[in-house]
Design an enzyme around this catalytic site. Structure first.
Site, mmCIF file in Angstrom:
data_model
loop_
_atom_site.group_PDB
_atom_site.id
_atom_site.type_symbol
_atom_site.label_atom_id
_atom_site.label_comp_id
_atom_site.label_asym_id
_atom_site.label_seq_id
_atom_site.Cartn_x
_atom_site.Cartn_y
_atom_site.Cartn_z
ATOM 1 N N TYR A 129 69.968 63.061 -0.459
ATOM 2 C CA TYR A 129 70.654 61.951 -1.132
ATOM 3 C C TYR A 129 71.281 60.984 -0.139
ATOM 4 C CZ TYR A 129 74.433 59.548 -3.650
ATOM 5 O OH TYR A 129 75.311 58.603 -4.137
ATOM 6 N N LYS B 197 70.088 57.161 0.945
ATOM 7 C CA LYS B 197 71.033 56.067 0.676
ATOM 8 C C LYS B 197 71.376 55.320 1.975
ATOM 9 C CE LYS B 197 72.928 55.056 -2.758
ATOM 10 N NZ LYS B 197 72.542 54.008 -3.756
#
Length: 491
Positions: A237, A241
């Protein structure tokens, strides 16, 4: 920095919002419609096969939620017509060029009309498949920036990231941008196109081997963790990002860019009403597990600061930043929106709030009996966790394995289920470990400057509050947040 009137800025503006069915996006949409009903148009991009599917998602996942009850009361019988006038649904997918919008007339309309683009589309699953996460969080951010550059009236692009792109850095985390190919551990060679090729090669190899869908999913999840850690990030994640931030900065062209980095987002503080939440998020799953009597220990440093920020404050910061940077001047400004710098709360505080709340209002189990909570056992190191797992579960598992072999696999079902649970818990602890022992504070000097500008020159500064210093954490958790989470579960 003179901000003037937020309501005047929003008047007659058109805004494209990606990921419109997400938690933060819904609060953003509701806020704009409630405070400035004269906004011209909100284009809501939703992952949907067609317009009919998008309409279904709008009603079931957005305006059908309790979040919109204040707006519904305000509009009365005109709510339906108000929504149809102010909202245009955009079926699409940001992991494709032109945001996957198939209607060419709609694409042209958006390119001609939109004043602001707000990118909220993302997968926030820490253990997501790498192909999915890279497609949405990295290439999706690139395609949004490419699309925004073609919007002829665009004043600003707001990209919502996460403060945890910092990985496992300690100390004071500054509001600094990531440059393309930058890594946390100094390993060179990071290239988003190479990452895409690695995924495609792995998928091709798996298909040639005849791997099942389940095996492919597991392999993609493992690949994401492997690639993230190779370059210094703890999970897929935050890695994807961080690369998303890189591509927005790299491909922004002459656009004014705002990157919002929220910390851990919690239920609403005040608007549209206190305690609105959706989904059981990370810290909430710990609280509910504890309330149900299923969480017997806490793994982490109780003295660690856990950086929390209510969702409505994040949305207000987004709107004020949007207004502050709406111009024709190229720029890139990062705002870390959290509480650790101005009003920190610790894990030991959360433990205390949970104990006090569920002692007064115990969870009622399936038998109708209250669950009595006690003080949790605390493991303050990974070594103590591994010792606990070894004594409590691995030794019995080895015994079960021996018995299963001796009795011709009679215990195979029990053995497989226990083994699966141990592997799952161990994997989750491995993924979330950096946050349980987090040792950093997020600097918010840019955000504080924005707050100061709002206090001094924004006409509606009380309406767009985002100062964490005004939060009394005891009152917030005991009377707003925990009741809100319990209400969500039982609704």
């Amino acid at each position: 920095m003179e901000l003037g009137s937020a309501l005047q800025f929003l008047d007659n503006k058109s805004i494209l919002i990606t990921g419109a069915a997400g938690f933060l996006a819904k609060i953003f949409v509701e806020k704009i419609l409630r405070v400035q009903p004269n906004v011209k148009k909100l284009y809501l991009l939703l992952r949907a096969a067609d317009h009919k599917s998008a309409v279904h998602r709008l009603h079931s996942e957005i305006i059908g939620k309790d979040l919109f009850r204040v707006l519904k009361e305000k509009c009365g019988k005109n709510f339906g017509s108000f929504i149809s006038e102010r909202i245009t649904l955009v079926p699409g997918d940001i992991s494709h060029e032109d945001l996957g919008i198939k209607d060419s007339d709609l694409v042209q309309e958006i390119l001609n009309e939109v004043d602001v683009v707000v990118n909220l589309a993302a997968t926030t699953n820490f253990d997501e498949r790498y192909d999915v996460s890279l497609g949405l969080n990295t290439f999706g951010a690139k395609f949004v920036a490419d699309f925004a550059k073609k919007c002829v009236k665009l004043k600003v692009l707001v990209h919502v990231s996460t403060a945890y792109v910092s990985g496992e850095r300690t100390g004071l985390i500054l509001e600094n941008p990531y440059s393309m190919r930058e890594t946390l551990n100094g390993v060179s060679g990071l290239d988003i196109n190479v990452e895409k090729e690695i995924i495609e090669q792995k998928l091709n190899d798996l298909r040639l081997e005849g791997a099942s869908d389940r095996e492919i999913t597991r392999a993609m999840k493992d690949l994401g963790i492997q690639r993230a850690r190779f370059y210094g990030w703890p999970n897929t994640y935050v890695f994807t990002k961080a690369m998303g931030e890189m591509v927005v900065g790299e491909f922004k062209g002459t656009l004014p860019i705002v990157i919002i980095r929220p910390t851990i987002i919690t239920s609403t503080f005040k608007e549209p009403f206190p305690g609105w939440a959706e989904g059981v998020r990370t810290i909430d799953s710990l609280a509910i597990g504890y309330a149900k009597g299923k969480l017997s220990f806490f793994l982490g440093d109780l003295d660690s600061v856990v950086d929390l920020i209510p969702a409505d404050m994040v949305v207000n910061a987004m709107i004020v930043a949007m207004i502050a940077h709406a111009s024709n001047q190229p720029s890139e400004t990062i705002y870390q929106v959290g509480s650790s710098m101005r009003n920190p709360v610790k894990y030991c505080d959360l433990q205390d709030f949970g104990f006090r709340y569920f002692s007064k209002k115990p969870w009622i189990n399936k038998d109708g009996k209250p669950v009595i909570v006690g003080k949790m056992r605390v493991m303050d190191s990974m070594a103590s966790f591994h010792r606990y797992i070894a004594l409590r579960y691995l030794l019995p598992l080895r015994g079960l394995e021996f018995a299963n072999t001796a009795f011709c696999h009679f215990f195979q079902g029990v053995y497989s289920e226990l083994n699966r649970k141990i592997n799952f818990v161990t994997r989750m602890v491995d993924i979330y470990r950096p946050y349980l022992f987090f040792d950093a504070i997020f600097d918010d000097i840019n955000t504080e400057k924005l707050r100061m500008a709002a206090r001094s020159s924004l006409e509606e500064s009380d309406m767009f509050y985002f100062d964490p210093k005004c939060i009394d954490w005891d009152d917030y958790f005991m009377n707003i947040h925990i009741p809100g989470i319990v209400k969500y579960i039982f609704k």
